[in-house]
Write an enzyme that holds these catalytic residues in place. Sequence first.
Site: not given
Lengths: 424, 190
Positions: B154-156
């Site tokens: 999702c956001h690394g």
Amino acid sequence: MAAHASTYEPKTRFGKWMDDRLPVGRVMHSQFVDFPTPRNLNYLWTFGGILTFFLMAQIVTGIVLAMHYQPNAEMAFDSVERIRRDVNYGWLMRSLHAVGASMFFLAAYIHIFRGLYYGSYKAPREILWIIGVLIFVVMMATAFMGYSLPWGQMSFWAVTVITNLFSSLNSIVEGLGTGIVEWLWGGYSVTGVTLNRFYSLHYLLPFVIAALVGLHIWALHVVGQNSPTGLDVKTRADSVPMHPYATSKDAFAMFVFLILFAWFVFYLPDYLGHADNYTPADPLVTPPHIVPEWYFLPYYAILRAIPSKLFGVIAMFASIGVLLFVPWLDTSSVRSAKYRPLYKWFFWLFVFTCLALGYLGSKPAEGTYVMWARVFTVYYFAHFLIVLPLLGLIETPKKLPASISEAVLTKDKPAVHAAAAKKA
Amino acid sequence: MASHVEDPDRRDFLTLAAGAFVAVGGAATLWPFIDQMNPDSGAQALASIEVDIAPVKEGQAITVLWRGKPVFIRHRTAQEVESANAVDPAKLPDDSARNEALPNTAPASDANRTKEGHEKWIVMVGICTHLGCIPKGQGLGDKRGDFGGWFCPCHGSHYDTAGRIRKGPAPRNLEVPVYEFVSDTKIKIG
């Protein structure tokens, strides 16, 4: 401009009887028929009416969908499919509502940028602007909860990610964030309990918006409309009655906008959505690439641009909160960008920044995308916190016309003079 | 206060008392409307589950559902355990073990996140501490991030083989729930 003398004359006996008891007709006449409207309004001023239409359309189609929808984790997904496939005209209602949300945001963004370009937030329109920002916030909450209702994968994971934003408060007070998140969920994860309460609030909030829109229009009619010159209506010559002048222009723009709406509804009903949302919600599998709806992408890019969870969340909320202070951050005494040679450029840079953040929000959070998201996030805030305050101090505005009527009536004069000079 | 003039303090007292009463009454009325949204007793009842881990071969992982949340159980290879032990816990972004069985001050060493005698097994709530996505890394073909553990798409956020955050926006290590080994091949979570 609300204080103009009423020219309302009730024509029927019932009208006169009513006018002595509850003068609804008189108020409507003076506010929406006889109301003095600047004579130079361009098509960007038609979006208020378009937005009012979309609010009503969303409420009507939403009430219809609520007659067939099941706010239950087991049945929600199937009930939406049933609406699309079986319910008479359900395909139409569903498309109108889903696409309508996108069109609502498109119109709202044009409306907001219009306000930023022509300085519509400046005195005496600060309260009008602030109510507008509040409408925008409630609109986003409503859209977010509405998006959870189909209970597909994107619905489920959007709810998970967005509600988890509050867990960042754990780094300020241990346990506070978790407490808020579990309170929002009604459990230890997103479940049907969460879906049920979002459904209830999704039904409530549009009426809150309607009330705020009432205040927005009230505030507008107290101070009068801004205009492309940024000048107020001063004399009768500056204005035309709202009906039929502004109303017919509004109606024409609305039909053009509705053609775009209809094109999506009938030809591309799912174009603005995500294929993943046609997979039923699965709490064990996160889709590889979670993206919000297009109208939330810039904020999502800001959230992901910042490597700290708490500050990412703060920046995301601040990106909307900063709008509340725009009337005081902009120090220029000139409203319209038409007469602000420097601001005009920064305005378009800001528009580009928002579009770029939107694009980056749709891309995975890695590599150069993150780097560019950071660059544009910095400009997004710099525009409000540095450019707007400084520009008013260093910019030399162009000479303002004396009045709206002068600006309109002498519009072609310089060209005429130039042509005459050439002849001679 | 023997005076024929009405005592102004008396009036103030009544105003304050009435105001306080309204405030307390208002709060007491508001509370049920707020608290109804909290998890109810049914949701709070801590269900515990038993999981048979015998079929999970070295290098494999399974995900089970507990309290509506996914729990990752991975049978780590010797290399994975070794790489988890190779880091100094004090230098990690989150230096707390985040093990519900230990105090928050316990350092984030691999030993503090596993059970003694069962160091090959790691059991964690499989929810990214950033915004609640389920990290990848349980499946054999999954992307496991830069540290060979788990990767949240999702956001690394990158987690190592002990489920500790190493890179990305997540603020904390993956949470280790209360669990115990009932036997060598069976664990009880909760």
